[in-house]
Design a protein around this motif. Structure first.
Motif, PDB file in Angstrom:
ATOM      1  N   GLU A  73       0.619  21.362  49.696  1.00  0.00           N
ATOM      2  CA  GLU A  73       0.715  20.781  48.357  1.00  0.00           C
ATOM      3  C   GLU A  73       2.144  20.504  47.900  1.00  0.00           C
ATOM      4  OE1 GLU A  73      -3.301  22.563  46.319  1.00  0.00           O
ATOM      5  OE2 GLU A  73      -1.519  23.843  46.304  1.00  0.00           O
ATOM      6  N   ILE A  74       3.142  20.889  48.704  1.00  0.00           N
ATOM      7  CA  ILE A  74       4.524  20.566  48.363  1.00  0.00           C
ATOM      8  C   ILE A  74       4.826  19.180  48.902  1.00  0.00           C
ATOM      9  CG2 ILE A  74       6.939  21.240  48.558  1.00  0.00           C
ATOM     10  CD1 ILE A  74       6.066  24.098  49.005  1.00  0.00           C
ATOM     11  N   THR A  75       4.850  18.193  48.041  1.00  0.00           N
ATOM     12  CA  THR A  75       4.977  16.808  48.486  1.00  0.00           C
ATOM     13  C   THR A  75       6.413  16.495  48.884  1.00  0.00           C
ATOM     14  OG1 THR A  75       5.336  16.061  46.217  1.00  0.00           O
ATOM     15  CG2 THR A  75       3.073  16.066  47.024  1.00  0.00           C
ATOM     16  N   ALA A  77       7.301  13.511  51.970  1.00  0.00           N
ATOM     17  CA  ALA A  77       7.235  13.044  53.354  1.00  0.00           C
ATOM     18  C   ALA A  77       8.628  12.699  53.869  1.00  0.00           C
ATOM     19  CB  ALA A  77       6.321  11.822  53.431  1.00  0.00           C
ATOM     20  N   GLY A  78       8.803  12.867  55.197  1.00  0.00           N
ATOM     21  CA  GLY A  78      10.054  12.475  55.832  1.00  0.00           C
ATOM     22  C   GLY A  78      11.094  13.569  55.903  1.00  0.00           C
ATOM     23  N   GLU A  79      10.799  14.729  55.363  1.00  0.00           N
ATOM     24  CA  GLU A  79      11.721  15.861  55.388  1.00  0.00           C
ATOM     25  C   GLU A  79      11.414  16.712  56.624  1.00  0.00           C
ATOM     26  OE1 GLU A  79      12.716  19.943  54.998  1.00  0.00           O
ATOM     27  OE2 GLU A  79      10.668  19.205  54.773  1.00  0.00           O
ATOM     28  N   ASP A  80      12.449  17.199  57.331  1.00  0.00           N
ATOM     29  CA  ASP A  80      12.240  17.856  58.622  1.00  0.00           C
ATOM     30  C   ASP A  80      12.711  19.299  58.674  1.00  0.00           C
ATOM     31  OD1 ASP A  80      10.989  15.713  59.909  1.00  0.00           O
ATOM     32  OD2 ASP A  80      12.916  14.770  60.371  1.00  0.00           O
ATOM     33  N   ALA A  81      12.941  19.919  57.527  1.00  0.00           N
ATOM     34  CA  ALA A  81      13.377  21.321  57.506  1.00  0.00           C
ATOM     35  C   ALA A  81      12.274  22.243  57.003  1.00  0.00           C
ATOM     36  CB  ALA A  81      14.626  21.467  56.640  1.00  0.00           C
ATOM     37  N   ASN A  82      11.043  21.770  57.000  1.00  0.00           N
ATOM     38  CA  ASN A  82       9.876  22.567  56.618  1.00  0.00           C
ATOM     39  C   ASN A  82       9.879  22.961  55.141  1.00  0.00           C
ATOM     40  OD1 ASN A  82       7.376  23.638  57.549  1.00  0.00           O
ATOM     41  ND2 ASN A  82       8.221  25.690  57.410  1.00  0.00           N
ATOM     42  N   ALA A  83      10.552  22.151  54.331  1.00  0.00           N
ATOM     43  CA  ALA A  83      10.618  22.457  52.908  1.00  0.00           C
ATOM     44  C   ALA A  83       9.585  21.695  52.101  1.00  0.00           C
ATOM     45  CB  ALA A  83      12.014  22.157  52.357  1.00  0.00           C
ATOM     46  N   SER A  84       9.065  20.591  52.650  1.00  0.00           N
ATOM     47  CA  SER A  84       8.077  19.792  51.928  1.00  0.00           C
ATOM     48  C   SER A  84       7.292  18.944  52.914  1.00  0.00           C
ATOM     49  CB  SER A  84       8.759  18.881  50.891  1.00  0.00           C
ATOM     50  OG  SER A  84       9.564  17.910  51.539  1.00  0.00           O
ATOM     51  N   GLY A  85       6.181  18.386  52.431  1.00  0.00           N
ATOM     52  CA  GLY A  85       5.366  17.525  53.292  1.00  0.00           C
ATOM     53  C   GLY A  85       4.766  18.296  54.441  1.00  0.00           C
ATOM     54  N   ASP A  86       4.914  17.759  55.656  1.00  0.00           N
ATOM     55  CA  ASP A  86       4.305  18.389  56.822  1.00  0.00           C
ATOM     56  C   ASP A  86       4.980  19.706  57.165  1.00  0.00           C
ATOM     57  OD1 ASP A  86       6.705  17.524  57.863  1.00  0.00           O
ATOM     58  OD2 ASP A  86       5.847  16.042  59.214  1.00  0.00           O
ATOM     59  N   LEU A  87       4.306  20.466  58.036  1.00  0.00           N
ATOM     60  CA  LEU A  87       4.838  21.728  58.538  1.00  0.00           C
ATOM     61  C   LEU A  87       5.658  21.440  59.790  1.00  0.00           C
ATOM     62  CD1 LEU A  87       1.603  23.879  58.112  1.00  0.00           C
ATOM     63  CD2 LEU A  87       3.589  23.807  56.574  1.00  0.00           C
ATOM     64  N   ASP A  88       6.960  21.710  59.729  1.00  0.00           N
ATOM     65  CA  ASP A  88       7.876  21.367  60.818  1.00  0.00           C
ATOM     66  C   ASP A  88       8.076  22.566  61.726  1.00  0.00           C
ATOM     67  OD1 ASP A  88       8.537  18.679  59.858  1.00  0.00           O
ATOM     68  OD2 ASP A  88       9.495  19.724  58.197  1.00  0.00           O
ATOM     69  N   ILE A  89       7.531  22.474  62.933  1.00  0.00           N
ATOM     70  CA  ILE A  89       7.646  23.550  63.931  1.00  0.00           C
ATOM     71  C   ILE A  89       8.842  23.242  64.813  1.00  0.00           C
ATOM     72  CG2 ILE A  89       6.528  24.648  65.896  1.00  0.00           C
ATOM     73  CD1 ILE A  89       3.830  23.966  64.553  1.00  0.00           C
ATOM     74  N   ARG A  90       9.830  24.117  64.802  1.00  0.00           N
ATOM     75  CA  ARG A  90      11.065  23.882  65.546  1.00  0.00           C
ATOM     76  C   ARG A  90      11.403  25.035  66.486  1.00  0.00           C
ATOM     77  NH1 ARG A  90       9.721  19.716  64.045  1.00  0.00           N
ATOM     78  NH2 ARG A  90      10.856  18.153  62.834  1.00  0.00           N
ATOM     79  N   SER A  91      10.430  25.905  66.723  1.00  0.00           N
ATOM     80  CA  SER A  91      10.607  27.033  67.634  1.00  0.00           C
ATOM     81  C   SER A  91       9.262  27.337  68.274  1.00  0.00           C
ATOM     82  CB  SER A  91      11.116  28.254  66.863  1.00  0.00           C
ATOM     83  OG  SER A  91      11.204  29.389  67.701  1.00  0.00           O
ATOM     84  N   SER A  92       9.273  27.859  69.476  1.00  0.00           N
ATOM     85  CA  SER A  92       8.010  28.160  70.157  1.00  0.00           C
ATOM     86  C   SER A  92       7.230  29.214  69.380  1.00  0.00           C
ATOM     87  CB  SER A  92       8.281  28.661  71.576  1.00  0.00           C
ATOM     88  OG  SER A  92       8.889  27.636  72.351  1.00  0.00           O
ATOM     89  N   LEU A  93       5.944  28.938  69.153  1.00  0.00           N
ATOM     90  CA  LEU A  93       5.110  29.845  68.364  1.00  0.00           C
ATOM     91  C   LEU A  93       3.643  29.569  68.635  1.00  0.00           C
ATOM     92  CD1 LEU A  93       3.883  27.865  65.984  1.00  0.00           C
ATOM     93  CD2 LEU A  93       6.057  28.301  64.875  1.00  0.00           C
ATOM     94  N   GLU A  94       2.807  30.464  68.116  1.00  0.00           N
ATOM     95  CA  GLU A  94       1.357  30.305  68.193  1.00  0.00           C
ATOM     96  C   GLU A  94       0.780  30.440  66.794  1.00  0.00           C
ATOM     97  OE1 GLU A  94       0.396  33.505  70.765  1.00  0.00           O
ATOM     98  OE2 GLU A  94       1.212  32.528  72.565  1.00  0.00           O
TER      99      GLU A  94
END
Length: 403
Positions: A73-75, A77-94
């Motif tokens: 719900e944090i609008t 788009a286009g941001e890549d530090a996982n602060a808004s829009g999509d969830l940005d995965i930048r490290s290996s995880l499950e």
């Protein structure tokens, strides 16, 4: 039980230095409130540092989700530090859910849901439904060229790229990296090309026990547009719709523009709306000049011919013609046990007991269990497609009751 076994197997494969991060709220928050949201958990894993209510990540972290709805719900788009829009995965995880029928991650229809990037990032998403993503490349999930994604026991549904943009690609997933999808379902996703999955770049794709239903594309590849090497085993593609703007440009549920190997799979009952304007019709598949669709045996195609060319066809392959399509005789798309929807074959289906006779683990063999976890074979031989008919009472020619 099956999801529990998945979680156990994944936990055993995770290094001893990995952290377990329990998501404690369904709210999409970044706040020092003592709670750990999914967004905050991913940031903790990305940075290997405690973040608000989440403990520090360490190694290949496990993020655990409950049987809940997690709405983004944090609008922004286009941001890549996982602060808004999509969830940005930048490290290996499950990211481990309780099952695709129980755990749901919902986008805001303004941005995709998951963005997997970062050099060497290896992500796993298991036991979750992902829906309501949007974007020009990868409405549900984007996998960058330097990253890998394993999707296990998941459902992607209702994700859509930019409407009216025939160049937008990957309604469910767009992958430029390494992609593996097992025991999963793609339903009602939409894109310009590759309604379910679009692949490209130098990566490769492996799909096992995957169902594609009611996905749509403006152009080609209503279910799958494969533009990088791929291996497909025990897939079911049915009722997917290409050329859904009816302009005569677009072909097939399966579009192949790279070396692709297919086995034990159903590609039948799909629709190419080019027929409306009397264009070239390729309902089930279309192989481009740069592509080869090579059989490893025991496939069922509704229509072979025109642009749907199967190379190195094997004796166990079945296929109809443009004038006489082969009916796969599938029961309605539904949950027949397990956590993901499938097309269960009727007892009279030509897919039943028509899969590879090879023992599990040998080249060309069926998967050892179907998308629901039902062991193969249930009869003398395994069935073609993502689901194995397990109601043995009705294998005498009477179809099981519909759900």
């Amino acid at each position: 039980m099956r999801i529990a076994l998945i979680l156990l197997a994944l936990s055993l494969s995770t290094g001893a230095d990995a952290a377990t991060i329990n998501v404690t709220t369904t709210d999409d928050t970044i706040a020092a409130d003592g709670q750990c949201s999914l967004r905050e958990a991913i940031t903790a894993a990305n940075t290997d540092a405690a973040f608000n209510g989440c403990p520090a990540g360490s190694g290949v972290d496990q993020i655990l989700l409950a049987a809940e709805d997690y709405r983004l719900e944090i609008t922004g788009a286009g941001e890549d530090a996982n602060a808004s829009g999509d969830l940005d995965i930048r490290s290996s995880l499950e990211i481990l859910g309780a099952g695709a029928d129980l755990t749901r991650i919902r986008g805001d229809r303004e941005d995709r849901v998951l963005d997997v990037g970062g050099a060497g990032t290896i992500a796993t998403v298991a036991g979750a439904l992902i829906r309501n993503g949007a974007g020009t490349l990868g409405a549900g999930i984007l996998v960058a060229a330097d990253s890998s994604l394993l999707l296990d026991g998941c459902v992607l549904t209702g994700n859509a790229t930019s409407k009216g943009d025939s160049g937008a690609a990957g309604g469910g997933i767009a992958s430029l990296g390494m992609l593996t999808v097992v025991d999963s379902t793609f339903h009602a996703n939409d894109a310009g090309t590759g309604g379910g999955i679009w692949t490209g770049g130098a990566g490769s794709t492996t799909l096992r026990n995957v169902t594609f239903d009611s996905n749509t594309s403006l152009a080609s590849g209503a279910a799958l547009s494969l533009n990088a090497a791929a291996t497909l085993n025990n897939l079911t593609l049915s009722l997917n719709l290409s050329d859904n703007d009816f302009n005569g440009t677009g072909d097939g549920a399966l579009e192949v523009n790279a070396p692709v190997q297919i086995s034990n799979s159903i590609v039948a009952g799909n629709v190419d709306f080019s027929i409306i304007v009397a264009g070239p019709v390729n309902n089930d598949c279309a192989v481009g000049p740069a592509g080869t669709l090579t059989s490893a045996g025991y496939n069922l195609f509704g229509v072979l011919g025109n642009a749907c060319v199967l190379s190195a066809a094997q004796p166990g392959d079945q296929g109809g013609t443009p004038g006489a399509p082969l009916d796969p005789r599938l029961q309605p798309f539904d949950i027949y046990g397990g956590t993901v929807e499938v097309f269960l074959p009727m007892a009279s289906s030509p897919a039943v007991e028509a899969g590879s006779p090879a023992a599990s683990g040998n080249p060309g063999a069926c998967e050892p269990a179907d998308a629901r976890g039902v062991l193969r074979p249930q009869g003398a031989r395994c069935d073609i497609g993502a689901a194995e008919l397990d109601d043995l009472v009705y294998r005498d020619g009477f179809d099981p009751p519909l759900p």
